[in-house]
Motif scaffolding. Sequence first.
Motif, PDB file in Angstrom:
ATOM      1  N   PHE A   1       0.806  -1.213   0.000  1.00 40.75           N
ATOM      2  CA  PHE A   1       0.000   0.000   0.000  1.00 40.75           C
ATOM      3  C   PHE A   1       0.839   1.262   0.000  1.00 40.75           C
ATOM      4  O   PHE A   1       0.305   2.355  -0.001  1.00 40.75           O
ATOM      5  CB  PHE A   1      -0.891   0.048   1.250  1.00 40.75           C
ATOM      6  CG  PHE A   1      -1.956  -0.997   1.249  1.00 40.75           C
ATOM      7  CD1 PHE A   1      -1.821  -2.146   2.005  1.00 40.75           C
ATOM      8  CD2 PHE A   1      -3.085  -0.843   0.478  1.00 40.75           C
ATOM      9  CE1 PHE A   1      -2.791  -3.108   2.001  1.00 40.75           C
ATOM     10  CE2 PHE A   1      -4.061  -1.805   0.479  1.00 40.75           C
ATOM     11  CZ  PHE A   1      -3.915  -2.934   1.232  1.00 40.75           C
TER      12      PHE A   1
ATOM     13  N   ASP B   1       6.623  -4.492   4.853  1.00 41.16           N
ATOM     14  CA  ASP B   1       5.313  -5.076   5.168  1.00 41.16           C
ATOM     15  C   ASP B   1       4.671  -4.345   6.325  1.00 41.16           C
ATOM     16  O   ASP B   1       3.474  -4.032   6.314  1.00 41.16           O
ATOM     17  CB  ASP B   1       5.479  -6.550   5.557  1.00 41.16           C
ATOM     18  CG  ASP B   1       5.474  -7.440   4.344  1.00 41.16           C
ATOM     19  OD1 ASP B   1       5.871  -8.600   4.479  1.00 41.16           O
ATOM     20  OD2 ASP B   1       5.074  -6.963   3.269  1.00 41.16           O
TER      21      ASP B   1
ATOM     22  N   ILE C   1      -7.103  -5.480   6.352  1.00 42.19           N
ATOM     23  CA  ILE C   1      -5.685  -5.726   6.597  1.00 42.19           C
ATOM     24  C   ILE C   1      -5.333  -5.310   8.016  1.00 42.19           C
ATOM     25  O   ILE C   1      -4.698  -6.047   8.772  1.00 42.19           O
ATOM     26  CB  ILE C   1      -4.840  -4.895   5.616  1.00 42.19           C
ATOM     27  CG1 ILE C   1      -5.163  -5.273   4.204  1.00 42.19           C
ATOM     28  CG2 ILE C   1      -3.385  -5.050   5.893  1.00 42.19           C
ATOM     29  CD1 ILE C   1      -4.629  -6.583   3.830  1.00 42.19           C
TER      30      ILE C   1
ATOM     31  N   HIS D   1      -6.761  -7.495  10.667  1.00 42.78           N
ATOM     32  CA  HIS D   1      -6.077  -8.779  10.663  1.00 42.78           C
ATOM     33  C   HIS D   1      -4.776  -8.710  11.443  1.00 42.78           C
ATOM     34  O   HIS D   1      -4.490  -9.526  12.320  1.00 42.78           O
ATOM     35  CB  HIS D   1      -5.807  -9.143   9.201  1.00 42.78           C
ATOM     36  CG  HIS D   1      -5.489 -10.585   9.012  1.00 42.78           C
ATOM     37  ND1 HIS D   1      -6.297 -11.447   8.328  1.00 42.78           N
ATOM     38  CD2 HIS D   1      -4.434 -11.315   9.423  1.00 42.78           C
ATOM     39  CE1 HIS D   1      -5.766 -12.637   8.324  1.00 42.78           C
ATOM     40  NE2 HIS D   1      -4.629 -12.583   8.970  1.00 42.78           N
ATOM     41  N   TYR D   2      -3.976  -7.678  11.113  1.00 46.08           N
ATOM     42  CA  TYR D   2      -2.708  -7.547  11.816  1.00 46.08           C
ATOM     43  C   TYR D   2      -2.896  -7.173  13.276  1.00 46.08           C
ATOM     44  O   TYR D   2      -2.144  -7.628  14.138  1.00 46.08           O
ATOM     45  CB  TYR D   2      -1.813  -6.518  11.113  1.00 46.08           C
ATOM     46  CG  TYR D   2      -1.048  -7.124   9.985  1.00 46.08           C
ATOM     47  CD1 TYR D   2      -1.342  -6.822   8.666  1.00 46.08           C
ATOM     48  CD2 TYR D   2      -0.044  -8.048  10.245  1.00 46.08           C
ATOM     49  CE1 TYR D   2      -0.642  -7.409   7.637  1.00 46.08           C
ATOM     50  CE2 TYR D   2       0.650  -8.640   9.221  1.00 46.08           C
ATOM     51  CZ  TYR D   2       0.346  -8.314   7.917  1.00 46.08           C
ATOM     52  OH  TYR D   2       1.024  -8.903   6.894  1.00 46.08           O
TER      53      TYR D   2
ATOM     54  N   GLY E   1      -5.597  -8.587   0.539  1.00 45.84           N
ATOM     55  CA  GLY E   1      -4.706  -8.611   1.678  1.00 45.84           C
ATOM     56  C   GLY E   1      -4.325 -10.020   2.071  1.00 45.84           C
ATOM     57  O   GLY E   1      -3.181 -10.310   2.348  1.00 45.84           O
ATOM     58  N   SER E   2      -5.334 -10.858   2.128  1.00 46.51           N
ATOM     59  CA  SER E   2      -5.006 -12.202   2.571  1.00 46.51           C
ATOM     60  C   SER E   2      -4.188 -12.931   1.526  1.00 46.51           C
ATOM     61  O   SER E   2      -3.404 -13.800   1.844  1.00 46.51           O
ATOM     62  CB  SER E   2      -6.270 -12.980   2.910  1.00 46.51           C
ATOM     63  OG  SER E   2      -7.144 -12.938   1.820  1.00 46.51           O
ATOM     64  N   TRP E   3      -4.355 -12.547   0.267  1.00 43.19           N
ATOM     65  CA  TRP E   3      -3.483 -13.127  -0.740  1.00 43.19           C
ATOM     66  C   TRP E   3      -2.057 -12.724  -0.432  1.00 43.19           C
ATOM     67  O   TRP E   3      -1.143 -13.533  -0.450  1.00 43.19           O
ATOM     68  CB  TRP E   3      -3.900 -12.620  -2.122  1.00 43.19           C
ATOM     69  CG  TRP E   3      -2.792 -12.775  -3.107  1.00 43.19           C
ATOM     70  CD1 TRP E   3      -2.404 -13.911  -3.719  1.00 43.19           C
ATOM     71  CD2 TRP E   3      -1.905 -11.751  -3.536  1.00 43.19           C
ATOM     72  NE1 TRP E   3      -1.340 -13.676  -4.533  1.00 43.19           N
ATOM     73  CE2 TRP E   3      -1.005 -12.363  -4.443  1.00 43.19           C
ATOM     74  CE3 TRP E   3      -1.787 -10.394  -3.257  1.00 43.19           C
ATOM     75  CZ2 TRP E   3      -0.002 -11.652  -5.068  1.00 43.19           C
ATOM     76  CZ3 TRP E   3      -0.795  -9.700  -3.891  1.00 43.19           C
ATOM     77  CH2 TRP E   3       0.099 -10.345  -4.788  1.00 43.19           C
ATOM     78  N   LYS E   4      -1.895 -11.442  -0.103  1.00 41.81           N
ATOM     79  CA  LYS E   4      -0.558 -10.958   0.175  1.00 41.81           C
ATOM     80  C   LYS E   4       0.000 -11.660   1.405  1.00 41.81           C
ATOM     81  O   LYS E   4       1.156 -12.010   1.467  1.00 41.81           O
ATOM     82  CB  LYS E   4      -0.631  -9.447   0.384  1.00 41.81           C
ATOM     83  CG  LYS E   4       0.701  -8.813   0.632  1.00 41.81           C
ATOM     84  CD  LYS E   4       0.561  -7.325   0.618  1.00 41.81           C
ATOM     85  CE  LYS E   4       0.537  -6.748   1.993  1.00 41.81           C
ATOM     86  NZ  LYS E   4       1.753  -7.031   2.732  1.00 41.81           N
ATOM     87  N   LEU E   5      -0.906 -11.894   2.379  1.00 42.45           N
ATOM     88  CA  LEU E   5      -0.459 -12.568   3.586  1.00 42.45           C
ATOM     89  C   LEU E   5      -0.016 -13.971   3.249  1.00 42.45           C
ATOM     90  O   LEU E   5       0.982 -14.447   3.738  1.00 42.45           O
ATOM     91  CB  LEU E   5      -1.597 -12.630   4.592  1.00 42.45           C
ATOM     92  CG  LEU E   5      -1.949 -11.293   5.236  1.00 42.45           C
ATOM     93  CD1 LEU E   5      -3.202 -11.469   6.045  1.00 42.45           C
ATOM     94  CD2 LEU E   5      -0.816 -10.853   6.097  1.00 42.45           C
TER      95      LEU E   5
ATOM     96  N   LEU F   1       1.166 -14.991   0.594  1.00 39.18           N
ATOM     97  CA  LEU F   1       2.458 -14.930  -0.073  1.00 39.18           C
ATOM     98  C   LEU F   1       3.566 -14.748   0.945  1.00 39.18           C
ATOM     99  O   LEU F   1       4.586 -15.427   0.902  1.00 39.18           O
ATOM    100  CB  LEU F   1       2.455 -13.750  -1.049  1.00 39.18           C
ATOM    101  CG  LEU F   1       3.677 -13.688  -1.950  1.00 39.18           C
ATOM    102  CD1 LEU F   1       3.758 -14.943  -2.785  1.00 39.18           C
ATOM    103  CD2 LEU F   1       3.592 -12.489  -2.844  1.00 39.18           C
ATOM    104  N   SER F   2       3.361 -13.833   1.876  1.00 37.10           N
ATOM    105  CA  SER F   2       4.482 -13.514   2.762  1.00 37.10           C
ATOM    106  C   SER F   2       4.692 -14.577   3.801  1.00 37.10           C
ATOM    107  O   SER F   2       5.800 -14.854   4.179  1.00 37.10           O
ATOM    108  CB  SER F   2       4.250 -12.166   3.439  1.00 37.10           C
ATOM    109  OG  SER F   2       3.067 -12.225   4.196  1.00 37.10           O
ATOM    110  N   THR F   3       3.586 -15.190   4.301  1.00 35.80           N
ATOM    111  CA  THR F   3       3.842 -16.167   5.351  1.00 35.80           C
ATOM    112  C   THR F   3       4.308 -17.495   4.794  1.00 35.80           C
ATOM    113  O   THR F   3       4.994 -18.240   5.461  1.00 35.80           O
ATOM    114  CB  THR F   3       2.591 -16.407   6.191  1.00 35.80           C
ATOM    115  OG1 THR F   3       1.509 -16.692   5.299  1.00 35.80           O
ATOM    116  CG2 THR F   3       2.231 -15.177   7.011  1.00 35.80           C
TER     117      THR F   3
END
Lengths: 173, 717
Positions: free
Chosen positions: A4, A70, A83, A86-87, B33-37, B39-41
């Motif tokens: 973002f 990130d 997002i 979630h975090y 977002g969860s797609w990105k998550l 990917l990263s995790t």
Amino acid sequence: ELTFLTKQEILLAHKRFTELLSKEERELPNTRLIEAVLTVTSNPFRKRICHVFSTSEENDGSLTFEDFLDLLSAFSDSATLEIKSHYAFRIFDFDDDGTLDCGDLEKLVNCLTGETDETRLTEAEMGQLINNVSSLCILEESDIDKDGTVNLSEFQHVISRSPDFVSSFKIVL
Amino acid sequence: QLPSYQSLLYRRKTSTGGSKQRGSSRSRLSSSGSWKLGLSTISKPEEKQKSPLEQRPIRERANTRRLAEAQELKSWRQMRQSIHRYLRRLREDGQESLSSIKLWRGDIHLIEGMFGAGILSYFSFLRFLVMLNLIIFLFMFSFVMLPIVIASHALGNITYNQNDGNVCSVYPSSARHGLVIFHEHIADLLSGGGFLEQTYLFYGYYKAHKIHFPNITYNLPLAYLMVTIAYLFLSLVWIVKRSATGFKHNLVQDEDRFQSFCNKIFTGWDFCITNENAAKLKRSSLLYELRTDLEEERIKQKIADRTRKEKCRIYIIRLILNLFVISVLAGCFYSIYVATTFSQEAQMNNVKVNFIVDLIYEYLPSIVITMANFITPLLFSVIINFEDYSPAFEIRFTLIRCVFMRLTSIGVLLFSLWSQITKCEEEPCVCGYNHSLYSCWETRVGQEMYKLTIFDFIIIAAVTIFVEFPRKLIVKHCDCRLAHWWGQQEFAIPQNVLEIVYGQTICWIGTFYSPLLPAICTIKYFFIFYIKKVSLINNCRPATRPFRASSSNFFFLGVLLIGLALACVPVAVSVAQINCSQACGPFVNYTTSWEVLPTTVSQLPHGVQTLLYALSSEAFAVSFFVVTCLAMFYVIALAGAHKKVINQLREQLAMEGRDKRFLIQKLCQAQKISVVRSPGSNSQPRRSSSSYHTSFSNNFNESVFLAHSPPDSATHV
């Protein structure tokens, strides 16, 4: 769309990151750097933030530059509510078990109110705050399926009703 | 907004950018977002080589798709979008520049940073009053004073009111003759008499009847009356508009204190805080808020658990204390009445004892009012402790009592003045008022309002200089127990707000009798801002009790509205009921001030006349009232329907949670059966972070992971 942040913000982050890096630690710096970068030594969640965004195997909370990006991306202005929530859920989940139970909530409240004994809520107050049976308390307000813990979707539901979340869950370099 | 809706919005935004979600995840609720998550995790070191490779072909596919879409997009749609964007940016720039020229912006920012949002609301309220008074003064000036000034200095011909030699129209000049001692000038300045009486400051000076300009004739009495109505109406509209947003917040938040605990805990910490002190402040305020909320809950519980005997006892105590409060108030009002009559008689008798004593006689009503307003809040705050209400209600109830006290004291003053003015030796009065004592009674009332304003300002300045600064010096340097008990000053927001609302009410009442009073009030509030700001920064410590900002805005404006309503009553009574003075002022040729309007209307053309008569008839008023009631009922019904819908949705959510649990149980059972049938299948416990993607409750450890797709296609979640 991987992040973002805008290009300018990424460059600024890189500049801050390399400024605080000493010569040996090129890739995996320590959490102390993050504290200095965020300039929030008083942020009670700094350890949890580093732990959540870190991808190193030793679990020491160290962050690479990608992890740092990130972090900034999730905390930026343009990240979506989902997002952020979630975090936020992962940060508040102190024992990493996927739900917020009484122990997590207690640690959370203690982080918020203060470190010393006189700034903490007493046992009775904590109990009343978290699971007072007949009237308002945290679990009463957020635990929808009444299992005694707050899971991710319940947390996201609570957050979506809260007007200040997006503006307070924000870090600007 | 539900998270699924948010993700829908985000997907719509990025769909023209051609993001990766075009794949299977579009049907799912998870956003990019969860797609990105994912990917990263999932990108462990060994998979790091795979993911860039996978990204590149996907990005190329997205690019080609984007190009195709761009050609399809019509140019007029693009232009429309760009126009929208330009207009929006223009509007934001306009708003930003408007806010940058606001008065005292830097000072208020500083105060907000140091002391928080509650005190900030007080100062922005003060700024609002300065602007309001300035606008009222501009109205008065341009419609009442400016024509006279222009006519007397430039062109134009003024016809003055006829002096018909009637006994009512005798107006002895109050200017001092002979040798005038210097302190008499000061006495005049402070009391509005003497050389100030026959000036633009007071109503009596505006003797003009009509002003003839080359093309038009300017009817000054009509203008005077219309400006009075206009400024009252303008104040009402402005205050209501300003309080509309605050009212909405208040309704929503106070409904059932919706989610107050969760909001405080989950969103209470502001991650933007960088200052150590600010962080400490935030922590302590959070702690205080949590503690007060918990205490409120406990007290509510206690109230619900009260036995009958205890309830009776509490009610009797409350009744006795309320009677005591009423008697105290009655005593204060009576003393104000006595003081006002005494002061008026002393001025009439013209007994000059001494400079200081004369001044005290003049200012006696103001002194009594100020003393009553000082003592009664202390008394009320002591009494409320015995009445055993919840803390929030205690604060509000004490405030209501103080508001009532302050505003009614003005009413009592005016009532005593009115009784003096309309009391003659031989009933009924020849001119409708006591012409021998009050040849120009509006000017006398204006003088009283002027004195109240001046005295109010003097008291505020004196209290700040002589009480607050020494208090700070004593507390800082002296180490005795008294200093510790007294403590450092805290900025008491409600009392300060009541002070300035009191001043503003006086201004509203007094503007009809003294057209320059708004200007004086503007200057007064201007100086009060700086006095209060200096006192705040130097003497006060941050409040231990956080004052909720949104509801406090509503409180300030609500009290101001009560003041406005109170101010309308004397003005309306004196315009419509009491005969205006025959010796001075613009309304000499009329019986009451209101008579200007019907006289002017009867001179208008016939069509307009019938229209205006129809508007003021009872038929129109009744039907207007009925229509307003209908609209109100409709809105109330709508609000009730919304509330029902909210409750239904909440129940639905709870039921869905139960459904989920039921389904998971079934899943577990099915899982168990299949595990028994085929041992060694892939139910390795994965990392706990994977449970975030499924968003199921983690109490059921056995088989949640089945819902999560196996590692190969994890990047395509």
